[in-house]
Design a protein around this motif. Structure first.
Motif, PDB file in Angstrom:
ATOM      1  N   GLN A  31     -11.233  19.732  -1.717  1.00 29.85           N
ATOM      2  CA  GLN A  31     -10.899  18.718  -0.713  1.00 29.85           C
ATOM      3  C   GLN A  31      -9.701  17.872  -1.154  1.00 29.85           C
ATOM      4  OE1 GLN A  31     -12.481  18.644   2.260  1.00 29.85           O
ATOM      5  NE2 GLN A  31     -13.698  20.391   1.525  1.00 29.85           N
ATOM      6  N   VAL A  32      -8.714  17.782  -0.295  1.00 33.55           N
ATOM      7  CA  VAL A  32      -7.531  16.964  -0.553  1.00 33.55           C
ATOM      8  C   VAL A  32      -7.526  15.814   0.450  1.00 33.55           C
ATOM      9  CG1 VAL A  32      -5.013  16.905  -0.655  1.00 33.55           C
ATOM     10  CG2 VAL A  32      -6.252  18.957  -1.395  1.00 33.55           C
ATOM     11  N   ILE A  33      -7.404  14.596  -0.061  1.00 32.44           N
ATOM     12  CA  ILE A  33      -7.439  13.405   0.782  1.00 32.44           C
ATOM     13  C   ILE A  33      -6.193  12.570   0.542  1.00 32.44           C
ATOM     14  CG2 ILE A  33      -8.637  11.228   1.225  1.00 32.44           C
ATOM     15  CD1 ILE A  33     -11.228  12.604   0.459  1.00 32.44           C
ATOM     16  N   THR A  77     -14.441   7.307  -0.673  1.00 31.30           N
ATOM     17  CA  THR A  77     -15.710   8.033  -0.714  1.00 31.30           C
ATOM     18  C   THR A  77     -16.196   8.367   0.693  1.00 31.30           C
ATOM     19  OG1 THR A  77     -16.366   7.106  -2.851  1.00 31.30           O
ATOM     20  CG2 THR A  77     -18.126   7.906  -1.424  1.00 31.30           C
ATOM     21  N   GLY A  78     -16.170   7.387   1.577  1.00 29.10           N
ATOM     22  CA  GLY A  78     -16.611   7.619   2.949  1.00 29.10           C
ATOM     23  C   GLY A  78     -15.781   8.671   3.659  1.00 29.10           C
ATOM     24  N   ILE A  79     -14.485   8.669   3.404  1.00 35.44           N
ATOM     25  CA  ILE A  79     -13.598   9.657   4.039  1.00 35.44           C
ATOM     26  C   ILE A  79     -13.912  11.065   3.530  1.00 35.44           C
ATOM     27  CG2 ILE A  79     -11.199  10.446   4.180  1.00 35.44           C
ATOM     28  CD1 ILE A  79     -10.458   7.401   4.371  1.00 35.44           C
ATOM     29  N   LEU A  80     -14.183  11.206   2.235  1.00 43.17           N
ATOM     30  CA  LEU A  80     -14.593  12.505   1.716  1.00 43.17           C
ATOM     31  C   LEU A  80     -15.902  12.944   2.371  1.00 43.17           C
ATOM     32  CD1 LEU A  80     -14.313  14.901  -0.241  1.00 43.17           C
ATOM     33  CD2 LEU A  80     -15.500  13.516  -1.962  1.00 43.17           C
ATOM     34  N   CYS A  81     -16.846  12.013   2.509  1.00 44.91           N
ATOM     35  CA  CYS A  81     -18.132  12.327   3.136  1.00 44.91           C
ATOM     36  C   CYS A  81     -17.952  12.818   4.569  1.00 44.91           C
ATOM     37  CB  CYS A  81     -19.036  11.099   3.136  1.00 44.91           C
ATOM     38  SG  CYS A  81     -19.679  10.651   1.517  1.00 44.91           S
ATOM     39  N   SER A  82     -16.966  12.291   5.262  1.00 41.64           N
ATOM     40  CA  SER A  82     -16.767  12.646   6.677  1.00 41.64           C
ATOM     41  C   SER A  82     -16.389  14.117   6.850  1.00 41.64           C
ATOM     42  CB  SER A  82     -15.701  11.746   7.307  1.00 41.64           C
ATOM     43  OG  SER A  82     -14.405  12.074   6.836  1.00 41.64           O
ATOM     44  N   ARG A  83     -15.979  14.766   5.749  1.00 38.57           N
ATOM     45  CA  ARG A  83     -15.678  16.204   5.820  1.00 38.57           C
ATOM     46  C   ARG A  83     -16.965  17.015   5.994  1.00 38.57           C
ATOM     47  NH1 ARG A  83     -10.534  16.869   3.167  1.00 38.57           N
ATOM     48  NH2 ARG A  83      -9.304  15.069   3.848  1.00 38.57           N
ATOM     49  N   TYR A 130       0.822  -1.198   0.000  1.00 40.94           N
ATOM     50  CA  TYR A 130       0.000   0.000   0.000  1.00 40.94           C
ATOM     51  C   TYR A 130       0.864   1.259   0.000  1.00 40.94           C
ATOM     52  CZ  TYR A 130      -3.504  -3.412   1.443  1.00 40.94           C
ATOM     53  OH  TYR A 130      -4.319  -4.498   1.507  1.00 40.94           O
ATOM     54  N   GLN A 131       0.430   2.236  -0.776  1.00 46.17           N
ATOM     55  CA  GLN A 131       1.161   3.502  -0.863  1.00 46.17           C
ATOM     56  C   GLN A 131       0.255   4.651  -0.447  1.00 46.17           C
ATOM     57  OE1 GLN A 131       3.295   3.960  -4.670  1.00 46.17           O
ATOM     58  NE2 GLN A 131       2.871   1.805  -5.074  1.00 46.17           N
ATOM     59  N   LEU A 132       0.809   5.569   0.338  1.00 45.76           N
ATOM     60  CA  LEU A 132       0.059   6.756   0.722  1.00 45.76           C
ATOM     61  C   LEU A 132      -0.086   7.641  -0.518  1.00 45.76           C
ATOM     62  CD1 LEU A 132      -1.279   8.155   3.126  1.00 45.76           C
ATOM     63  CD2 LEU A 132       0.870   9.379   3.502  1.00 45.76           C
ATOM     64  N   THR A 133      -1.323   7.856  -0.934  1.00 46.30           N
ATOM     65  CA  THR A 133      -1.604   8.521  -2.204  1.00 46.30           C
ATOM     66  C   THR A 133      -2.520   9.716  -1.972  1.00 46.30           C
ATOM     67  OG1 THR A 133      -1.470   6.337  -3.253  1.00 46.30           O
ATOM     68  CG2 THR A 133      -2.435   8.118  -4.558  1.00 46.30           C
ATOM     69  N   THR A 134      -2.306  10.773  -2.721  1.00 51.81           N
ATOM     70  CA  THR A 134      -3.090  11.997  -2.581  1.00 51.81           C
ATOM     71  C   THR A 134      -4.122  12.116  -3.700  1.00 51.81           C
ATOM     72  OG1 THR A 134      -1.225  13.136  -1.523  1.00 51.81           O
ATOM     73  CG2 THR A 134      -2.982  14.515  -2.411  1.00 51.81           C
ATOM     74  N   PHE A 135      -5.349  12.432  -3.326  1.00 50.67           N
ATOM     75  CA  PHE A 135      -6.443  12.651  -4.280  1.00 50.67           C
ATOM     76  C   PHE A 135      -7.049  14.023  -3.995  1.00 50.67           C
ATOM     77  CE2 PHE A 135      -6.051   8.117  -3.672  1.00 50.67           C
ATOM     78  CZ  PHE A 135      -6.187   7.583  -4.943  1.00 50.67           C
ATOM     79  N   THR A 136      -7.479  14.701  -5.046  1.00 52.60           N
ATOM     80  CA  THR A 136      -8.099  16.012  -4.896  1.00 52.60           C
ATOM     81  C   THR A 136      -9.472  16.014  -5.560  1.00 52.60           C
ATOM     82  OG1 THR A 136      -5.933  17.095  -4.908  1.00 52.60           O
ATOM     83  CG2 THR A 136      -7.850  18.484  -5.309  1.00 52.60           C
ATOM     84  N   PHE A 137     -10.474  16.448  -4.796  1.00 53.26           N
ATOM     85  CA  PHE A 137     -11.843  16.580  -5.305  1.00 53.26           C
ATOM     86  C   PHE A 137     -12.319  17.978  -4.948  1.00 53.26           C
ATOM     87  CE2 PHE A 137     -11.120  12.155  -4.093  1.00 53.26           C
ATOM     88  CZ  PHE A 137     -11.364  11.511  -5.294  1.00 53.26           C
ATOM     89  N   LEU A 183      -6.258   6.899  10.118  1.00 48.86           N
ATOM     90  CA  LEU A 183      -5.483   8.023   9.587  1.00 48.86           C
ATOM     91  C   LEU A 183      -6.296   9.316   9.618  1.00 48.86           C
ATOM     92  CD1 LEU A 183      -2.796   8.805   8.062  1.00 48.86           C
ATOM     93  CD2 LEU A 183      -4.036   8.314   5.941  1.00 48.86           C
ATOM     94  N   HIS A 184      -7.614   9.192   9.405  1.00 49.90           N
ATOM     95  CA  HIS A 184      -8.457  10.382   9.288  1.00 49.90           C
ATOM     96  C   HIS A 184      -9.344  10.643  10.502  1.00 49.90           C
ATOM     97  CE1 HIS A 184      -7.693  11.469   5.052  1.00 49.90           C
ATOM     98  NE2 HIS A 184      -7.389  10.189   4.942  1.00 49.90           N
ATOM     99  N   SER A 185      -9.555   9.646  11.348  1.00 53.58           N
ATOM    100  CA  SER A 185     -10.517   9.811  12.438  1.00 53.58           C
ATOM    101  C   SER A 185     -10.069  10.817  13.492  1.00 53.58           C
ATOM    102  CB  SER A 185     -10.808   8.468  13.107  1.00 53.58           C
ATOM    103  OG  SER A 185      -9.618   7.918  13.646  1.00 53.58           O
ATOM    104  N   SER A 186      -8.767  11.105  13.534  1.00 54.13           N
ATOM    105  CA  SER A 186      -8.280  12.086  14.507  1.00 54.13           C
ATOM    106  C   SER A 186      -8.568  13.513  14.064  1.00 54.13           C
ATOM    107  CB  SER A 186      -6.766  11.917  14.716  1.00 54.13           C
ATOM    108  OG  SER A 186      -6.072  12.102  13.496  1.00 54.13           O
ATOM    109  N   SER A 187      -8.929  13.682  12.777  1.00 54.92           N
ATOM    110  CA  SER A 187      -9.214  15.020  12.240  1.00 54.92           C
ATOM    111  C   SER A 187     -10.690  15.342  12.414  1.00 54.92           C
ATOM    112  CB  SER A 187      -8.856  15.084  10.754  1.00 54.92           C
ATOM    113  OG  SER A 187      -7.497  14.754  10.560  1.00 54.92           O
TER     114      SER A 187
END
Length: 240
Positions: free
Chosen positions: A35-37, A89-95, A25-32, A119-123
């Protein structure tokens, strides 16, 4: 004869299941939109067909683009995602959402999904809440469904699915699950948003027919038809 049987048995090679699992697995950046994930995922498919959830698929890109442009649909809502895979998708929704439950059935996929949730739940999201969780859910499995509905007893405002229609055998089970989740909230209280990528005409028909067979209305959301990765895609809204 006994000797031949022994020789045949000796030729059988027992492979550990890890042989089939690619966990590079690689840490990868996506932009929508704005929103940057960042999340962990594979960049190529695993050898095990059941591990397709380790990738980010075209339907997720389609749905996330739609979400980023229509975030008001998610404000303060409670969402469950089916077949979450790595959780993009779920992580984007959490924003935007009050609560997001990401689900998958495969243990290896759940492992990377939970890693991304951590990785994201602390935000904190934009509503000051960080209600992001991962649960095991095998479509059509009543025990899994009831466990989730017992744990999240208020039910959900939205059900999401992105590029989850691959196997014909899974489509009736998908809509069994969707119907139970919709009926738990009652008519008009919840809807299923499905980002669908067309790969075979038989699947195109099956998705429509199974939704209808389960007593559900399925309608294409106007203006969502697009080409993603050389494939045609659209977003459906499914209601009771």
């Amino acid at each position: 004869m006994e000797r031949e049987k022994e020789e045949e048995e000796e030729e059988i090679v027992c492979l550990d299941e890890s042989f089939f699992i690619n966990d590079n697995y690689q840490l990868t950046t996506f932009t929508f939109g704005s929103q940057v994930i960042q999340l962990f995922c594979l960049h190529s498919a695993s050898t095990d067909f059941d591990l397709t959830g380790q990738l980010v698929w075209p339907g997720a890109m389609l749905l996330n683009d739609y979400i980023s442009k229509n975030s008001e649909l998610l404000q303060g809502r409670s969402v469950i995602e089916l077949g979450s895979g790595v959780g993009i998708t779920g992580i984007l929704c959490s924003r935007f959402c009050r609560e997001v439950v990401l689900t998958d059935h495969n243990e290896e996929v759940l492992r990377i999904l939970k890693k991304n949730v951590e990785l994201h739940s602390s935000s904190q999201n934009h509503n000051g809440s960080s209600g992001l969780a991962a649960e095991k859910l095998e479509w059509g499995n009543s025990e899994h469904i009831y466990h989730i509905l017992e744990k999240y007893s208020r039910g959900f405002d939205l059900i999401l699915g992105a590029d989850i229609c691959f196997q014909q055998a899974s489509i009736p089970l998908l809509f069994d699950t969707v119907e139970k989740l919709l009926r738990f909230r009652g008519q008009g209280q919840c809807k299923f948003i499905l980002a669908y990528i067309s790969r075979a005409k038989v699947m195109d028909s099956m998705v429509i027919n199974e939704a209808t067979r389960h007593g559900l209305e399925i309608n294409e959301i106007a203006g969502t038809r697009s080409v993603v990765g050389n494939l045609g895609g659209t977003i459906f809204e499914v209601t009771l």
